[in-house]
Design a protein around this motif. Structure first.
Motif, PDB file in Angstrom:
ATOM      1  N   ASN A 125       1.166  -1.031   0.505  1.00 48.21           N
ATOM      2  CA  ASN A 125       0.215  -0.372   0.783  1.00 48.21           C
ATOM      3  C   ASN A 125       1.383   1.398   0.597  1.00 48.21           C
ATOM      4  O   ASN A 125       1.328   1.454   1.349  1.00 48.21           O
ATOM      5  CB  ASN A 125      -0.706  -0.051   1.101  1.00 48.21           C
ATOM      6  N   SER A 126       0.981   1.933  -0.943  1.00 49.99           N
ATOM      7  CA  SER A 126       2.302   2.711  -1.463  1.00 49.99           C
ATOM      8  C   SER A 126       1.503   4.578  -0.582  1.00 49.99           C
ATOM      9  O   SER A 126       2.657   5.079   0.098  1.00 49.99           O
ATOM     10  CB  SER A 126       1.728   3.074  -2.809  1.00 49.99           C
ATOM     11  N   PRO A 127       0.595   4.619  -0.730  1.00 46.63           N
ATOM     12  CA  PRO A 127       0.455   5.983   0.239  1.00 46.63           C
ATOM     13  C   PRO A 127       0.105   5.694   1.729  1.00 46.63           C
ATOM     14  O   PRO A 127       1.497   6.372   2.263  1.00 46.63           O
ATOM     15  CB  PRO A 127      -1.448   5.780  -0.316  1.00 46.63           C
ATOM     16  N   ARG A 128       0.046   4.125   2.195  1.00 50.04           N
ATOM     17  CA  ARG A 128       0.272   4.048   3.869  1.00 50.04           C
ATOM     18  C   ARG A 128       1.051   4.186   3.745  1.00 50.04           C
ATOM     19  O   ARG A 128       2.438   4.559   4.883  1.00 50.04           O
ATOM     20  CB  ARG A 128      -0.406   2.770   3.996  1.00 50.04           C
ATOM     21  N   ILE A 129       2.414   3.222   3.406  1.00 49.02           N
ATOM     22  CA  ILE A 129       4.043   3.554   3.564  1.00 49.02           C
ATOM     23  C   ILE A 129       4.449   4.459   3.239  1.00 49.02           C
ATOM     24  O   ILE A 129       5.602   5.252   4.599  1.00 49.02           O
ATOM     25  CB  ILE A 129       4.600   1.987   1.859  1.00 49.02           C
ATOM     26  N   ALA A 130       4.313   5.682   2.608  1.00 51.23           N
ATOM     27  CA  ALA A 130       4.846   6.827   1.839  1.00 51.23           C
ATOM     28  C   ALA A 130       4.002   8.155   3.695  1.00 51.23           C
ATOM     29  O   ALA A 130       5.363   8.210   4.657  1.00 51.23           O
ATOM     30  CB  ALA A 130       4.677   8.011   0.885  1.00 51.23           C
ATOM     31  N   ALA A 131       3.027   8.004   4.361  1.00 55.15           N
ATOM     32  CA  ALA A 131       2.301   8.445   5.382  1.00 55.15           C
ATOM     33  C   ALA A 131       2.943   8.538   6.330  1.00 55.15           C
ATOM     34  O   ALA A 131       3.599   8.694   7.231  1.00 55.15           O
ATOM     35  CB  ALA A 131       0.991   7.908   5.158  1.00 55.15           C
ATOM     36  N   THR A 132       3.212   7.121   6.651  1.00 54.08           N
ATOM     37  CA  THR A 132       3.708   6.206   7.566  1.00 54.08           C
ATOM     38  C   THR A 132       5.534   6.043   8.124  1.00 54.08           C
ATOM     39  O   THR A 132       5.806   6.835   9.090  1.00 54.08           O
ATOM     40  CB  THR A 132       3.586   4.406   8.338  1.00 54.08           C
ATOM     41  N   VAL A 133       6.100   6.517   6.885  1.00 57.59           N
ATOM     42  CA  VAL A 133       7.304   6.517   6.517  1.00 57.59           C
ATOM     43  C   VAL A 133       7.725   8.470   7.251  1.00 57.59           C
ATOM     44  O   VAL A 133       8.722   8.302   8.584  1.00 57.59           O
ATOM     45  CB  VAL A 133       7.988   6.231   5.519  1.00 57.59           C
ATOM     46  N   GLU A 134       7.138   8.830   6.425  1.00 62.13           N
ATOM     47  CA  GLU A 134       7.120  10.760   6.956  1.00 62.13           C
ATOM     48  C   GLU A 134       6.494  10.765   8.747  1.00 62.13           C
ATOM     49  O   GLU A 134       7.601  11.333   9.356  1.00 62.13           O
ATOM     50  CB  GLU A 134       6.325  11.324   6.340  1.00 62.13           C
ATOM     51  N   GLN A 135       5.866   9.967   8.848  1.00 65.40           N
ATOM     52  CA  GLN A 135       5.286  10.483  10.490  1.00 65.40           C
ATOM     53  C   GLN A 135       6.790   8.924  11.629  1.00 65.40           C
ATOM     54  O   GLN A 135       6.973  10.112  12.492  1.00 65.40           O
ATOM     55  CB  GLN A 135       4.176   9.502  11.239  1.00 65.40           C
ATOM     56  N   LEU A 143      25.604  16.005   1.605  1.00 63.69           N
ATOM     57  CA  LEU A 143      25.760  15.209   2.401  1.00 63.69           C
ATOM     58  C   LEU A 143      24.156  14.329   3.114  1.00 63.69           C
ATOM     59  O   LEU A 143      23.788  13.436   3.786  1.00 63.69           O
ATOM     60  CB  LEU A 143      27.087  15.193   3.184  1.00 63.69           C
ATOM     61  N   SER A 144      23.546  15.582   3.366  1.00 61.11           N
ATOM     62  CA  SER A 144      22.103  15.985   4.432  1.00 61.11           C
ATOM     63  C   SER A 144      21.458  15.473   3.676  1.00 61.11           C
ATOM     64  O   SER A 144      20.343  16.431   3.862  1.00 61.11           O
ATOM     65  CB  SER A 144      22.541  17.315   4.721  1.00 61.11           C
ATOM     66  N   THR A 145      21.376  15.334   2.324  1.00 60.55           N
ATOM     67  CA  THR A 145      20.458  14.840   1.441  1.00 60.55           C
ATOM     68  C   THR A 145      20.412  13.328   0.148  1.00 60.55           C
ATOM     69  O   THR A 145      21.210  12.891   0.537  1.00 60.55           O
ATOM     70  CB  THR A 145      20.405  15.956  -0.154  1.00 60.55           C
ATOM     71  N   ALA A 146      19.572  12.752   0.656  1.00 60.96           N
ATOM     72  CA  ALA A 146      19.212  11.055   0.018  1.00 60.96           C
ATOM     73  C   ALA A 146      19.124  11.558  -1.302  1.00 60.96           C
ATOM     74  O   ALA A 146      19.339  12.253  -2.306  1.00 60.96           O
ATOM     75  CB  ALA A 146      17.850  10.614   0.722  1.00 60.96           C
ATOM     76  N   PRO A 147      20.231  10.641  -1.542  1.00 65.71           N
ATOM     77  CA  PRO A 147      20.682  10.367  -3.194  1.00 65.71           C
ATOM     78  C   PRO A 147      19.310  10.415  -4.096  1.00 65.71           C
ATOM     79  O   PRO A 147      19.610  11.026  -5.433  1.00 65.71           O
ATOM     80  CB  PRO A 147      21.249   8.571  -3.205  1.00 65.71           C
ATOM     81  N   VAL A 154      18.664   6.084   8.312  1.00 64.98           N
ATOM     82  CA  VAL A 154      18.772   6.526   6.236  1.00 64.98           C
ATOM     83  C   VAL A 154      17.865   5.156   5.298  1.00 64.98           C
ATOM     84  O   VAL A 154      16.831   5.866   4.421  1.00 64.98           O
ATOM     85  CB  VAL A 154      20.107   5.950   5.989  1.00 64.98           C
ATOM     86  N   GLY A 155      17.254   4.408   6.330  1.00 66.05           N
ATOM     87  CA  GLY A 155      16.861   3.294   5.844  1.00 66.05           C
ATOM     88  C   GLY A 155      15.326   3.747   5.166  1.00 66.05           C
ATOM     89  O   GLY A 155      14.378   3.574   3.976  1.00 66.05           O
ATOM     90  N   LEU A 156      14.681   4.666   5.987  1.00 68.82           N
ATOM     91  CA  LEU A 156      13.530   4.913   6.040  1.00 68.82           C
ATOM     92  C   LEU A 156      13.524   6.426   4.671  1.00 68.82           C
ATOM     93  O   LEU A 156      12.847   5.981   3.793  1.00 68.82           O
ATOM     94  CB  LEU A 156      12.608   5.372   6.943  1.00 68.82           C
ATOM     95  N   HIS A 157      14.718   6.926   4.084  1.00 65.19           N
ATOM     96  CA  HIS A 157      13.981   7.867   3.820  1.00 65.19           C
ATOM     97  C   HIS A 157      14.824   7.206   2.466  1.00 65.19           C
ATOM     98  O   HIS A 157      14.577   7.615   1.459  1.00 65.19           O
ATOM     99  CB  HIS A 157      15.951   8.651   3.695  1.00 65.19           C
ATOM    100  N   GLN A 158      15.986   6.578   2.270  1.00 64.35           N
ATOM    101  CA  GLN A 158      15.908   5.473   1.009  1.00 64.35           C
ATOM    102  C   GLN A 158      13.987   5.144   0.542  1.00 64.35           C
ATOM    103  O   GLN A 158      14.432   4.543  -0.550  1.00 64.35           O
ATOM    104  CB  GLN A 158      16.803   3.962   1.357  1.00 64.35           C
ATOM    105  N   LEU A 159      13.592   4.285   1.809  1.00 59.86           N
ATOM    106  CA  LEU A 159      12.349   3.499   1.463  1.00 59.86           C
ATOM    107  C   LEU A 159      11.349   4.651   0.973  1.00 59.86           C
ATOM    108  O   LEU A 159      10.793   4.429  -0.278  1.00 59.86           O
ATOM    109  CB  LEU A 159      11.161   2.886   3.264  1.00 59.86           C
TER     110      LEU A 159
END
Length: 401
Positions: A25-35, A118-122, A44-49
């Motif tokens: 569920n992409s919308p839910r993944i994005a919203a949850t990761v942001e929270q 360095l402070s910006t996800a690739p 770092v892993g969540l920024h990559q996700l």
């Protein structure tokens, strides 16, 4: 911050994220990761996700609406807002694109991100670079829109220096200074005569102003008897004092565009003398006019002013020995009772009182004597515009952070 509540919330969000990933569920993944990132921003892993889920989310037909819903739910979600801004830009909604880009960048910066590579996800680097370029272009466009009516009103020739100053301010032209020792913290007006300390012959009001010395000093001494009327003069942008050893206090007549009416009433002869000066009146900005008091052993540390469009006028009122204004690597100036001088405070400068008595001067912001009246009027209007624009953009950024 309630650590226990955050830990409990984090566990629930992590469980929700696992379920969203299982369901794809992409919308839910994005919203949850942001929270989660709002609680643990350095994961770092969540920024990559996020970078992995955004392309999937963007294939949805209602992608823009989904991103809008996401930032409505999570106003601090700067990564999602960055993508939302891109949708608005592609749709030709420049105003909304600018708003969302600005909020995204300011929010990320406040949280310590997007300050450099360095402070910006690739995944975000090309998006952030584009956002910064877009914001800069819009600011440059805004400056040109401000300049247009002034050039029409006063003529292009009269606005040559002002136009160049504003284009350097916006970044459209490189900042080129006539004297490398000048370093204004806000606005530089190019092509003015170099004058760390201004010649007396460009201050036509000097004799008339100095003629009021006795009256002004008497009023100064009267208010100085009530020491509580003098307030600390200034701190730097980090809240640190600019003074060591003793105090630097002031009794204000004007500051930040505000008039201190009680001071004018208490010192009517000083107020009358000030009216004859070419004071810099700019709404919410200037002038700064005060009795400036340095107590014994006070050292005003090296600092710079905001713009060379003004000159700082000093009138010596009570001057003991061993007091100096030092324009670093330029010259030292000694105050004299009953005499004035004006200097360009964009040069690094400091001051000290190494005596055992108070030093008091009447300080006032006046226009740089080499500016024409049309330039003064235009600069005042432009600085007001910049102030209003800055307040608006700050308010926009605060609105959702």
């Amino acid at each position: 911050m309630n650590v226990a509540n955050d830990e409990s919330k984090l566990r629930l969000l992590q469980q929700s994220l696992k379920q969203a990933i299982t369901e794809k569920n992409s919308p839910r993944i994005a919203a949850t990761v942001e929270q989660i990132l709002n609680i643990t921003p350095a994961d770092v892993g969540l920024h990559q996700l996020l970078g992995e889920v955004f392309p999937v989310l963007s294939t949805k037909e209602d992608a823009r609406q989904q991103f809008q819903a996401l930032v409505d739910k999570c106003p601090y979600a700067y990564s999602s807002r960055l993508v939302l801004a891109r949708y608005h830009e592609r749709a030709g909604d420049i105003e909304q694109a600018f708003r969302h880009y600005l909020i995204a960048v300011k929010t990320a910066n406040l949280k310590g991100f997007w300050l450099n590579q360095l402070s910006t996800a690739p995944w975000a680097r090309p998006f952030v670079a584009h956002a910064m370029s877009f914001i800069e272009q819009q600011r440059q466009l805004q400056v040109r829109q401000w300049l247009e009516p002034l050039q029409h009103q006063f003529g292009e020739q009269a606005m040559t220096r002002v136009r160049k100053a504003m284009l350097m301010y916006s970044g459209e032209l490189p900042l080129v200074k006539c004297d490398h020792r000048q370093a204004p913290t806000f606005l530089y007006i190019p092509d003015l005569p170099t004058a760390p300390v201004f010649d007396r012959n460009v201050l036509p009001f000097a004799e008339q102003y100095e003629a009021a010395f006795s009256d002004i000093k008497d009023e100064m001494l009267s208010v100085l008897n009530c020491r509580s009327q003098f307030k600390p003069f200034q701190q730097d942008k980090y809240g640190d004092s600019l003074t060591a050893g003793g105090d630097w206090d002031a009794y204000f007549f004007h500051r930040h565009g505000n008039t201190y009416y009680e001071s004018h009433q208490q010192c009517p002869k000083t107020s009358s003398a000030l009216e004859a000066l070419p004071l810099v009146h700019i709404k919410a900005h200037a002038p700064e006019v005060c009795f400036s008091l340095m107590t014994p052993s006070a050292h005003i540390l090296p600092h710079r002013g905001v713009t060379n469009s003004r000159a700082v006028l000093h009138f010596g009122l009570e001057i003991p020995t061993d007091c100096r204004l030092n324009l670093c690597d330029v010259t030292e100036v000694q105050w004299q009772e009953g005499k004035i001088f004006a200097f360009d405070d964009t040069y690094l400068h400091e001051a000290w009182n190494r005596s055992c008595q108070n030093r008091v001067v009447l300080l006032a912001d006046i226009w740089n004597p080499y500016l024409e009246q049309e330039e003064q009027l235009a600069i005042a209007q432009l600085i007001e515009n910049i102030g209003v624009f800055g307040e608006l953009t700050a308010a926009v950024a605060r609105e959702d952070i």
